[in-house]
Design a protein around this motif. Structure first.
Motif, PDB file in Angstrom:
ATOM      1  N   PHE A 163       0.799  -1.216   0.000  1.00  0.00           N
ATOM      2  CA  PHE A 163       0.000   0.000   0.000  1.00  0.00           C
ATOM      3  C   PHE A 163       0.830   1.263   0.000  1.00  0.00           C
ATOM      4  CE2 PHE A 163      -2.984  -3.027   1.902  1.00  0.00           C
ATOM      5  CZ  PHE A 163      -3.924  -2.966   0.885  1.00  0.00           C
ATOM      6  N   ARG A 164       2.138   1.128   0.166  1.00  0.00           N
ATOM      7  CA  ARG A 164       2.900   2.362   0.334  1.00  0.00           C
ATOM      8  C   ARG A 164       2.845   3.249  -0.901  1.00  0.00           C
ATOM      9  NH1 ARG A 164       8.085   0.157   2.131  1.00  0.00           N
ATOM     10  NH2 ARG A 164       6.964  -1.721   2.635  1.00  0.00           N
ATOM     11  N   ASP A 165       2.928   2.665  -2.094  1.00  0.00           N
ATOM     12  CA  ASP A 165       2.850   3.474  -3.311  1.00  0.00           C
ATOM     13  C   ASP A 165       1.548   4.241  -3.360  1.00  0.00           C
ATOM     14  OD1 ASP A 165       5.201   3.085  -4.506  1.00  0.00           O
ATOM     15  OD2 ASP A 165       4.504   1.623  -5.982  1.00  0.00           O
ATOM     16  N   VAL A 192       7.500  -2.635  15.351  1.00  0.00           N
ATOM     17  CA  VAL A 192       8.286  -3.148  14.224  1.00  0.00           C
ATOM     18  C   VAL A 192       7.403  -3.174  12.979  1.00  0.00           C
ATOM     19  CG1 VAL A 192       9.688  -5.039  13.328  1.00  0.00           C
ATOM     20  CG2 VAL A 192       9.680  -4.565  15.786  1.00  0.00           C
ATOM     21  N   GLY A 193       7.835  -2.402  11.969  1.00  0.00           N
ATOM     22  CA  GLY A 193       7.118  -2.368  10.690  1.00  0.00           C
ATOM     23  C   GLY A 193       7.794  -3.275   9.679  1.00  0.00           C
ATOM     24  N   GLU A 194       7.453  -3.039   8.427  1.00  0.00           N
ATOM     25  CA  GLU A 194       7.933  -3.933   7.367  1.00  0.00           C
ATOM     26  C   GLU A 194       9.264  -3.459   6.767  1.00  0.00           C
ATOM     27  OE1 GLU A 194       5.091  -5.513   4.369  1.00  0.00           O
ATOM     28  OE2 GLU A 194       6.252  -4.250   3.018  1.00  0.00           O
ATOM     29  N   GLY A 195       9.254  -2.253   6.246  1.00  0.00           N
ATOM     30  CA  GLY A 195      10.458  -1.728   5.604  1.00  0.00           C
ATOM     31  C   GLY A 195      10.206  -0.305   5.178  1.00  0.00           C
ATOM     32  N   PRO A 196      11.277   0.459   4.930  1.00  0.00           N
ATOM     33  CA  PRO A 196      11.109   1.864   4.567  1.00  0.00           C
ATOM     34  C   PRO A 196      10.363   2.040   3.246  1.00  0.00           C
ATOM     35  CG  PRO A 196      13.438   1.303   4.971  1.00  0.00           C
ATOM     36  CD  PRO A 196      12.666   0.024   4.963  1.00  0.00           C
ATOM     37  N   GLY A 197       9.593   3.111   3.156  1.00  0.00           N
ATOM     38  CA  GLY A 197       8.983   3.532   1.901  1.00  0.00           C
ATOM     39  C   GLY A 197       9.775   4.703   1.339  1.00  0.00           C
ATOM     40  N   ARG A 198       9.167   5.409   0.407  1.00  0.00           N
ATOM     41  CA  ARG A 198       9.890   6.492  -0.264  1.00  0.00           C
ATOM     42  C   ARG A 198      10.345   7.580   0.707  1.00  0.00           C
ATOM     43  NH1 ARG A 198       6.348  10.376  -3.771  1.00  0.00           N
ATOM     44  NH2 ARG A 198       5.710  10.790  -1.629  1.00  0.00           N
ATOM     45  N   ASP A 199       9.422   8.029   1.569  1.00  0.00           N
ATOM     46  CA  ASP A 199       9.772   9.125   2.484  1.00  0.00           C
ATOM     47  C   ASP A 199      10.867   8.708   3.455  1.00  0.00           C
ATOM     48  OD1 ASP A 199       7.817  10.964   1.494  1.00  0.00           O
ATOM     49  OD2 ASP A 199       6.311   9.727   2.470  1.00  0.00           O
ATOM     50  N   GLU A 200      10.763   7.477   3.919  1.00  0.00           N
ATOM     51  CA  GLU A 200      11.741   6.971   4.887  1.00  0.00           C
ATOM     52  C   GLU A 200      13.115   6.834   4.225  1.00  0.00           C
ATOM     53  OE1 GLU A 200       8.685   5.594   4.349  1.00  0.00           O
ATOM     54  OE2 GLU A 200       7.732   6.337   6.191  1.00  0.00           O
ATOM     55  N   ASP A 201      13.117   6.380   2.965  1.00  0.00           N
ATOM     56  CA  ASP A 201      14.363   6.214   2.211  1.00  0.00           C
ATOM     57  C   ASP A 201      15.038   7.578   1.991  1.00  0.00           C
ATOM     58  OD1 ASP A 201      16.219   4.679   0.681  1.00  0.00           O
ATOM     59  OD2 ASP A 201      15.209   5.262  -1.174  1.00  0.00           O
ATOM     60  N   ARG A 238      14.699   7.890   8.167  1.00  0.00           N
ATOM     61  CA  ARG A 238      13.976   7.702   9.435  1.00  0.00           C
ATOM     62  C   ARG A 238      12.748   6.821   9.188  1.00  0.00           C
ATOM     63  NH1 ARG A 238      11.912  12.982  11.459  1.00  0.00           N
ATOM     64  NH2 ARG A 238      11.304  11.610  13.162  1.00  0.00           N
ATOM     65  N   PRO A 239      12.385   5.974  10.175  1.00  0.00           N
ATOM     66  CA  PRO A 239      11.229   5.094   9.971  1.00  0.00           C
ATOM     67  C   PRO A 239       9.901   5.839  10.140  1.00  0.00           C
ATOM     68  CG  PRO A 239      12.085   4.805  12.179  1.00  0.00           C
ATOM     69  CD  PRO A 239      13.009   5.789  11.495  1.00  0.00           C
ATOM     70  N   PHE A 240       8.910   5.414   9.413  1.00  0.00           N
ATOM     71  CA  PHE A 240       7.531   5.905   9.565  1.00  0.00           C
ATOM     72  C   PHE A 240       7.449   7.436   9.633  1.00  0.00           C
ATOM     73  CE2 PHE A 240       6.829   1.469  10.716  1.00  0.00           C
ATOM     74  CZ  PHE A 240       5.643   1.215  10.056  1.00  0.00           C
ATOM     75  N   VAL A 241       7.863   8.068   8.545  1.00  0.00           N
ATOM     76  CA  VAL A 241       7.734   9.525   8.483  1.00  0.00           C
ATOM     77  C   VAL A 241       6.753   9.964   7.393  1.00  0.00           C
ATOM     78  CG1 VAL A 241       9.962  10.152   9.485  1.00  0.00           C
ATOM     79  CG2 VAL A 241       9.832   9.602   7.053  1.00  0.00           C
ATOM     80  N   ALA A 260      11.270   0.506  14.532  1.00  0.00           N
ATOM     81  CA  ALA A 260      12.209  -0.068  13.561  1.00  0.00           C
ATOM     82  C   ALA A 260      11.421  -0.886  12.545  1.00  0.00           C
ATOM     83  CB  ALA A 260      13.235  -0.950  14.270  1.00  0.00           C
ATOM     84  N   ASN A 261      12.123  -1.408  11.585  1.00  0.00           N
ATOM     85  CA  ASN A 261      11.505  -2.220  10.535  1.00  0.00           C
ATOM     86  C   ASN A 261      12.224  -3.557  10.398  1.00  0.00           C
ATOM     87  OD1 ASN A 261       9.401  -0.574   9.242  1.00  0.00           O
ATOM     88  ND2 ASN A 261      11.083   0.833   8.802  1.00  0.00           N
ATOM     89  N   VAL A 262      11.572  -4.496   9.752  1.00  0.00           N
ATOM     90  CA  VAL A 262      12.218  -5.785   9.472  1.00  0.00           C
ATOM     91  C   VAL A 262      13.418  -5.572   8.554  1.00  0.00           C
ATOM     92  CG1 VAL A 262      11.930  -8.004   8.296  1.00  0.00           C
ATOM     93  CG2 VAL A 262      10.162  -7.185   9.839  1.00  0.00           C
ATOM     94  N   PHE A 291      -2.694  -4.398  12.868  1.00  0.00           N
ATOM     95  CA  PHE A 291      -2.652  -4.025  11.452  1.00  0.00           C
ATOM     96  C   PHE A 291      -1.563  -2.983  11.214  1.00  0.00           C
ATOM     97  CE2 PHE A 291      -7.371  -5.067  11.581  1.00  0.00           C
ATOM     98  CZ  PHE A 291      -7.247  -6.228  10.833  1.00  0.00           C
ATOM     99  N   HIS A 292      -1.038  -2.991  10.000  1.00  0.00           N
ATOM    100  CA  HIS A 292      -0.085  -1.954   9.591  1.00  0.00           C
ATOM    101  C   HIS A 292      -0.859  -0.642   9.389  1.00  0.00           C
ATOM    102  CE1 HIS A 292       2.896   0.194   7.243  1.00  0.00           C
ATOM    103  NE2 HIS A 292       3.783  -0.747   7.556  1.00  0.00           N
ATOM    104  N   PRO A 293      -0.290   0.505   9.821  1.00  0.00           N
ATOM    105  CA  PRO A 293      -1.023   1.764   9.637  1.00  0.00           C
ATOM    106  C   PRO A 293      -1.376   2.034   8.171  1.00  0.00           C
ATOM    107  CG  PRO A 293       1.040   2.137  10.842  1.00  0.00           C
ATOM    108  CD  PRO A 293       0.967   0.678  10.552  1.00  0.00           C
TER     109      PRO A 293
HETATM  110  N1  URA Z   1       6.009   1.289   6.325  1.00  0.00           N
HETATM  111  C1  URA Z   1       6.836   0.522   7.064  1.00  0.00           C
HETATM  112  O1  URA Z   1       6.597  -0.666   7.233  1.00  0.00           O
HETATM  113  N2  URA Z   1       7.874   1.097   7.622  1.00  0.00           N
HETATM  114  C2  URA Z   1       8.167   2.392   7.488  1.00  0.00           C
HETATM  115  O2  URA Z   1       9.162   2.851   8.040  1.00  0.00           O
HETATM  116  C3  URA Z   1       7.283   3.168   6.717  1.00  0.00           C
HETATM  117  C4  URA Z   1       6.216   2.605   6.133  1.00  0.00           C
END
Ligand code: URA
Length: 284
Positions: free
Chosen positions: A8-10, A132-141, A145-148, A172-174, A250-252
């Protein structure tokens, strides 16, 4: 069916979301007193999607995530031991700072070469609650920073709803590098990065972990059944010499996508349970 955050990040990056409705739901649930954040700026006050439009939901006109791009078949990790810290180096890190320094040049999996920034994680190094989330998206990359991004804005509100601040928590993320096209990390990528996450958790020593979405639940706890089934059910994970209670929710990004009262209420219940566990008397 609920999906992972990556799928869903895109979509999220291209959408505006009625975050105000999260607050509305909490008000409806009678927990408004716990929400300390001011109302979001006017641009975010989009009308809530009508609950009476199921057929529109089936033909969602919004852009769909692009299909996953498999990692390059010919990728071979470099032999440079500094770029790919060994398990010994990771285990020897005695602080989050040392661990970050040891891992931030990592090229141990195909995600390394395409990242802009390594997203190690952030927050209170002695947090009792860790997300703990999944992985960085565009903004985080972009920011490292995680979840920004949008999901991060909602995560901040979710944290506020249980009477806590983002700075009190560790996030943090996986995986620490953005998967191309925001795809879900492959099991190999996740497992490569898991050594770092495990050491990170050992160093922080949280009393409770909250996993966001299916990927961290699968990779960290080994539960592959659907997140709808497993959310809200306490689990335990052994990391180092400690057993840590895990609350899956659930993931946000999924919450933003499925912005129904049921989904928001479910997340609220899960976070409330995590907070109650944190606040229980020491000997219970
Ligand atoms: N989704 C994730 O799982 N992690 C992030 O840092 C941002 C979005």
């Amino acid at each position: 069916m609920p999906e992972t955050g990556g799928k869903f990040r895109d979509t999220l990056e291209a959408m505006d979301h009625p975050l105000q409705a999260w607050r509305d739901t909490l008000e409806e649930l009678g927990v408004v007193g716990l929400v300390r954040e001011p109302a979001p700026p006017a641009a975010e006050h989009a009308p809530r999607p009508s609950p009476s439009l199921p057929s529109e939901r089936l033909q969602d006109p919004r852009p769909r995530p692009r299909p996953a791009t498999p990692p390059p078949a010919d990728y071979a990790p470099p032999s440079n031991p500094i770029s790919c810290p060994t398990v010994d180096i990771v285990a020897a890190a005695s602080s989050l700072q040392e661990l970050c320094q040891a891992t931030q040049a990592c090229l141990a999996c195909p995600l390394g070469p395409s990242r802009l920034k390594f997203v190690f994680g952030e927050g209170d190094a002695q947090a009792r609650l860790m997300f703990v989330g999944e992985g960085p998206g565009r903004d985080e990359d972009l920011l490292g920073r995680p979840f920004v991004g949008k999901a991060g804005e909602l995560l901040d509100r979710m944290i506020g709803a249980i009477g806590m601040k983002r700075e009190e928590i560790y996030i943090a993320n996986v995986v620490k590098c953005r998967p191309p096209d925001n795809r879900t990390p492959t099991p190999e990528e996740a497992r490569t990065c898991l050594t770092y996450l495990h050491r990170q958790i050992e160093l922080i020593g949280p009393a409770v972990l909250v996993t966001l979405g299916a990927t961290p639940l699968r990779e960290l706890v080994g539960i592959s059944e659907g997140i709808t089934k497993s959310r809200g059910q306490w689990r335990r994970v052994r990391i180092g010499n400690r057993e840590i209670p895990v609350m899956p929710t659930f993931h946000p990004a999924y919450v933003l996508r499925q912005y129904t009262q049921d989904v928001r209420r479910a997340v609220w219940e899960d976070l409330k349970a995590a907070k109650e566990w944190l606040d229980r008397p020491a000997d219970s």
